[in-house]
Design a protein around this motif. Structure first.
Motif, PDB file in Angstrom:
ATOM      1  N   THR A  30       0.838  -1.204   0.000  1.00 55.64           N
ATOM      2  CA  THR A  30       0.000   0.000   0.000  1.00 55.64           C
ATOM      3  C   THR A  30       0.872   1.253   0.000  1.00 55.64           C
ATOM      4  O   THR A  30       0.595   2.221  -0.715  1.00 55.64           O
ATOM      5  CB  THR A  30      -0.923   0.001   1.247  1.00 55.64           C
ATOM      6  OG1 THR A  30      -1.472  -1.303   1.390  1.00 55.64           O
ATOM      7  CG2 THR A  30      -2.032   1.014   1.107  1.00 55.64           C
ATOM      8  N   THR A  31       1.966   1.222   0.798  1.00 57.53           N
ATOM      9  CA  THR A  31       2.885   2.371   0.832  1.00 57.53           C
ATOM     10  C   THR A  31       3.405   2.662  -0.569  1.00 57.53           C
ATOM     11  O   THR A  31       3.459   3.812  -1.017  1.00 57.53           O
ATOM     12  CB  THR A  31       4.090   2.068   1.747  1.00 57.53           C
ATOM     13  OG1 THR A  31       3.597   1.650   3.011  1.00 57.53           O
ATOM     14  CG2 THR A  31       4.989   3.273   1.911  1.00 57.53           C
ATOM     15  N   LYS A  32       3.769   1.584  -1.276  1.00 60.12           N
ATOM     16  CA  LYS A  32       4.313   1.736  -2.619  1.00 60.12           C
ATOM     17  C   LYS A  32       3.266   2.341  -3.554  1.00 60.12           C
ATOM     18  O   LYS A  32       3.553   3.290  -4.274  1.00 60.12           O
ATOM     19  CB  LYS A  32       4.758   0.362  -3.129  1.00 60.12           C
ATOM     20  CG  LYS A  32       5.632   0.428  -4.340  1.00 60.12           C
ATOM     21  CD  LYS A  32       6.296  -0.895  -4.568  1.00 60.12           C
ATOM     22  CE  LYS A  32       5.830  -1.471  -5.873  1.00 60.12           C
ATOM     23  NZ  LYS A  32       6.488  -2.729  -6.173  1.00 60.12           N
ATOM     24  N   GLN A  33       2.063   1.803  -3.489  1.00 63.01           N
ATOM     25  CA  GLN A  33       0.970   2.309  -4.330  1.00 63.01           C
ATOM     26  C   GLN A  33       0.727   3.788  -4.069  1.00 63.01           C
ATOM     27  O   GLN A  33       0.595   4.590  -4.993  1.00 63.01           O
ATOM     28  CB  GLN A  33      -0.315   1.565  -3.984  1.00 63.01           C
ATOM     29  CG  GLN A  33      -0.726   0.550  -5.009  1.00 63.01           C
ATOM     30  CD  GLN A  33      -2.001  -0.169  -4.564  1.00 63.01           C
ATOM     31  OE1 GLN A  33      -2.686   0.263  -3.632  1.00 63.01           O
ATOM     32  NE2 GLN A  33      -2.305  -1.259  -5.218  1.00 63.01           N
ATOM     33  N   MET A  34       0.696   4.148  -2.759  1.00 65.83           N
ATOM     34  CA  MET A  34       0.429   5.535  -2.394  1.00 65.83           C
ATOM     35  C   MET A  34       1.537   6.447  -2.901  1.00 65.83           C
ATOM     36  O   MET A  34       1.271   7.535  -3.436  1.00 65.83           O
ATOM     37  CB  MET A  34       0.306   5.668  -0.868  1.00 65.83           C
ATOM     38  CG  MET A  34      -1.019   5.147  -0.330  1.00 65.83           C
ATOM     39  SD  MET A  34      -0.996   4.873   1.448  1.00 65.83           S
ATOM     40  CE  MET A  34      -0.677   6.500   2.067  1.00 65.83           C
ATOM     41  N   ALA A  35       2.786   5.996  -2.743  1.00 72.09           N
ATOM     42  CA  ALA A  35       3.926   6.822  -3.160  1.00 72.09           C
ATOM     43  C   ALA A  35       3.889   7.027  -4.672  1.00 72.09           C
ATOM     44  O   ALA A  35       4.081   8.144  -5.171  1.00 72.09           O
ATOM     45  CB  ALA A  35       5.234   6.151  -2.745  1.00 72.09           C
ATOM     46  N   GLU A  36       3.614   5.942  -5.422  1.00 72.53           N
ATOM     47  CA  GLU A  36       3.595   6.056  -6.882  1.00 72.53           C
ATOM     48  C   GLU A  36       2.460   6.977  -7.336  1.00 72.53           C
ATOM     49  O   GLU A  36       2.618   7.759  -8.267  1.00 72.53           O
ATOM     50  CB  GLU A  36       3.486   4.663  -7.517  1.00 72.53           C
ATOM     51  CG  GLU A  36       4.823   3.928  -7.426  1.00 72.53           C
ATOM     52  CD  GLU A  36       4.766   2.472  -7.868  1.00 72.53           C
ATOM     53  OE1 GLU A  36       3.680   2.003  -8.265  1.00 72.53           O
ATOM     54  OE2 GLU A  36       5.819   1.806  -7.797  1.00 72.53           O
ATOM     55  N   LYS A  37       1.331   6.898  -6.653  1.00 75.03           N
ATOM     56  CA  LYS A  37       0.185   7.747  -6.991  1.00 75.03           C
ATOM     57  C   LYS A  37       0.536   9.225  -6.744  1.00 75.03           C
ATOM     58  O   LYS A  37       0.249  10.099  -7.556  1.00 75.03           O
ATOM     59  CB  LYS A  37      -0.999   7.315  -6.125  1.00 75.03           C
ATOM     60  CG  LYS A  37      -2.319   7.929  -6.532  1.00 75.03           C
ATOM     61  CD  LYS A  37      -3.483   7.131  -5.925  1.00 75.03           C
ATOM     62  CE  LYS A  37      -4.817   7.799  -6.206  1.00 75.03           C
ATOM     63  NZ  LYS A  37      -5.233   8.754  -5.182  1.00 75.03           N
ATOM     64  N   MET A  38       1.228   9.458  -5.595  1.00 80.06           N
ATOM     65  CA  MET A  38       1.596  10.833  -5.267  1.00 80.06           C
ATOM     66  C   MET A  38       2.541  11.421  -6.304  1.00 80.06           C
ATOM     67  O   MET A  38       2.384  12.567  -6.741  1.00 80.06           O
ATOM     68  CB  MET A  38       2.290  10.870  -3.894  1.00 80.06           C
ATOM     69  CG  MET A  38       1.358  11.250  -2.770  1.00 80.06           C
ATOM     70  SD  MET A  38       2.067  10.820  -1.181  1.00 80.06           S
ATOM     71  CE  MET A  38       3.455  11.912  -1.088  1.00 80.06           C
ATOM     72  N   VAL A  39       3.531  10.620  -6.709  1.00 77.79           N
ATOM     73  CA  VAL A  39       4.494  11.100  -7.706  1.00 77.79           C
ATOM     74  C   VAL A  39       3.757  11.400  -9.007  1.00 77.79           C
ATOM     75  O   VAL A  39       3.938  12.450  -9.629  1.00 77.79           O
ATOM     76  CB  VAL A  39       5.610  10.049  -7.946  1.00 77.79           C
ATOM     77  CG1 VAL A  39       6.478  10.443  -9.134  1.00 77.79           C
ATOM     78  CG2 VAL A  39       6.464   9.884  -6.695  1.00 77.79           C
ATOM     79  N   PHE A  40       2.891  10.471  -9.417  1.00 70.65           N
ATOM     80  CA  PHE A  40       2.182  10.617 -10.685  1.00 70.65           C
ATOM     81  C   PHE A  40       1.293  11.855 -10.679  1.00 70.65           C
ATOM     82  O   PHE A  40       1.290  12.648 -11.615  1.00 70.65           O
ATOM     83  CB  PHE A  40       1.352   9.356 -10.950  1.00 70.65           C
ATOM     84  CG  PHE A  40       0.974   9.209 -12.397  1.00 70.65           C
ATOM     85  CD1 PHE A  40       1.883   8.723 -13.322  1.00 70.65           C
ATOM     86  CD2 PHE A  40      -0.285   9.581 -12.837  1.00 70.65           C
ATOM     87  CE1 PHE A  40       1.554   8.606 -14.658  1.00 70.65           C
ATOM     88  CE2 PHE A  40      -0.632   9.468 -14.173  1.00 70.65           C
ATOM     89  CZ  PHE A  40       0.280   8.976 -15.090  1.00 70.65           C
ATOM     90  N   ILE A  61       9.112  -4.791 -11.927  1.00 72.34           N
ATOM     91  CA  ILE A  61       9.793  -5.846 -11.165  1.00 72.34           C
ATOM     92  C   ILE A  61      10.866  -5.222 -10.264  1.00 72.34           C
ATOM     93  O   ILE A  61      11.040  -5.611  -9.110  1.00 72.34           O
ATOM     94  CB  ILE A  61      10.447  -6.889 -12.113  1.00 72.34           C
ATOM     95  CG1 ILE A  61       9.369  -7.645 -12.892  1.00 72.34           C
ATOM     96  CG2 ILE A  61      11.340  -7.853 -11.336  1.00 72.34           C
ATOM     97  CD1 ILE A  61       9.904  -8.592 -13.948  1.00 72.34           C
ATOM     98  N   CYS A  62      11.591  -4.218 -10.827  1.00 74.63           N
ATOM     99  CA  CYS A  62      12.723  -3.648 -10.100  1.00 74.63           C
ATOM    100  C   CYS A  62      12.301  -2.640  -9.021  1.00 74.63           C
ATOM    101  O   CYS A  62      13.110  -2.289  -8.167  1.00 74.63           O
ATOM    102  CB  CYS A  62      13.693  -2.992 -11.074  1.00 74.63           C
ATOM    103  SG  CYS A  62      14.455  -4.180 -12.201  1.00 74.63           S
ATOM    104  N   SER A  63      11.049  -2.177  -9.078  1.00 71.33           N
ATOM    105  CA  SER A  63      10.604  -1.170  -8.101  1.00 71.33           C
ATOM    106  C   SER A  63      10.187  -1.826  -6.797  1.00 71.33           C
ATOM    107  O   SER A  63       9.027  -1.782  -6.415  1.00 71.33           O
ATOM    108  CB  SER A  63       9.434  -0.366  -8.664  1.00 71.33           C
ATOM    109  OG  SER A  63       9.835   0.375  -9.776  1.00 71.33           O
TER     110      SER A  63
END
Ligand code: HEC
Length: 211
Positions: A30-40, A61-63
């Motif tokens: 979830t942290t990853k999803q939230m961070a990627e959404k914020m950047v986007f 894969i690498c993220s």
């Protein structure tokens, strides 16, 4: 008895902290999803540049974050995708002009955002100096990657070395899945022709890198 009670209450306190921790912080995915959404969402520039935020299969894969580990199967997939991504120059010649390569390797420019405005360049730099030491005695070089000083002197300039060097620059992940070296050809940051010039800069005996 007193001692026992103390132990019991500290155990409750620790359990409470763990539960509170879980309730307060989202899990890794979830942290990853939230961070990627914020950047986007925070990246408000043109569609052309925003498209670069869409991760391809290898980048997904690498993220990984936290204690997520790259599995062997994933590493093999990244290597396979990297191998499939390589395009060779139309001329078939992998070794270009070292002088052009020298300029490119020391050029850190690309499209950029300055004072909130996008600035496009006619030609991207190859960025090598940002991460690697190049010709002997140069100061102001990066150390994210290993020094490339004396690269051709040590390895020679055989066809096999030219091919390895070309592929490594085109898509570094073919030889080291998910490393910190950008996939300069595969992401179209550099053209195949530009890469041949950088290859020449690395392996030509006349190049300052080998002096
Ligand atoms: C963002 C940093 C970064 C940039 C930019 C970068 N590299 Fe790298 N490079 C690395 C890292 C980290 C490694 C070690 C991991 C790996 O092999 O992928 C590496 C490894 C290499 C290797 C393998 C070394 C060996 O001993 O075989 C070569 C060759 C290389 N880079 C050449 C280049 C060239 C040429 C450029 C410019 C076109 C470049 N790199 C740009 C970070 C970078």
């Amino acid at each position: 008895m007193k001692n026992n009670n103390w132990l019991k209450w500290s155990a409750y306190a620790v359990a409470g902290l763990i539960v509170a921790g879980c309730a307060t912080y989202p899990d890794q995915a979830t942290t990853k999803q939230m961070a990627e959404k914020m950047v986007f969402e925070g990246f408000t520039y043109s569609a052309e540049h925003k498209s670069r935020l869409v991760q391809d299969r290898s980048q997904q894969i690498c993220s990984k974050i936290g204690d997520e580990k790259l599995t062997q199967a994933e590493a093999a997939e990244v290597v396979k995708l990297a191998r499939a991504s390589i395009k060779f120059p139309a001329s078939g010649k992998l070794v270009g002009d070292w002088k052009t390569g020298d300029k490119l390797a020391h050029n850190g420019a690309g499209d950029r955002i300055r004072n909130g405005k996008e600035e496009s360049r006619k030609e991207n730099g190859a960025l090598c100096q940002n991460c690697h030491a190049l010709a002997p005695g140069e100061i102001n070089v990066g150390n994210v990657g290993p020094p490339l000083t004396g690269y051709g002197k040590q390895r020679g300039n055989s066809e096999a070395i030219a091919k390895y060097t070309y592929e490594k620059i085109y898509n570094a992940w073919m030889y080291f899945p998910c490393s910190n070296m950008p996939r300069l050809g595969a992401t179209e940051h550099l053209t195949p022709e530009q890469i041949t010039h950088v290859v020449a800069f690395l392996i030509d005996p006349q190049s300052p890198i080998n002096k």
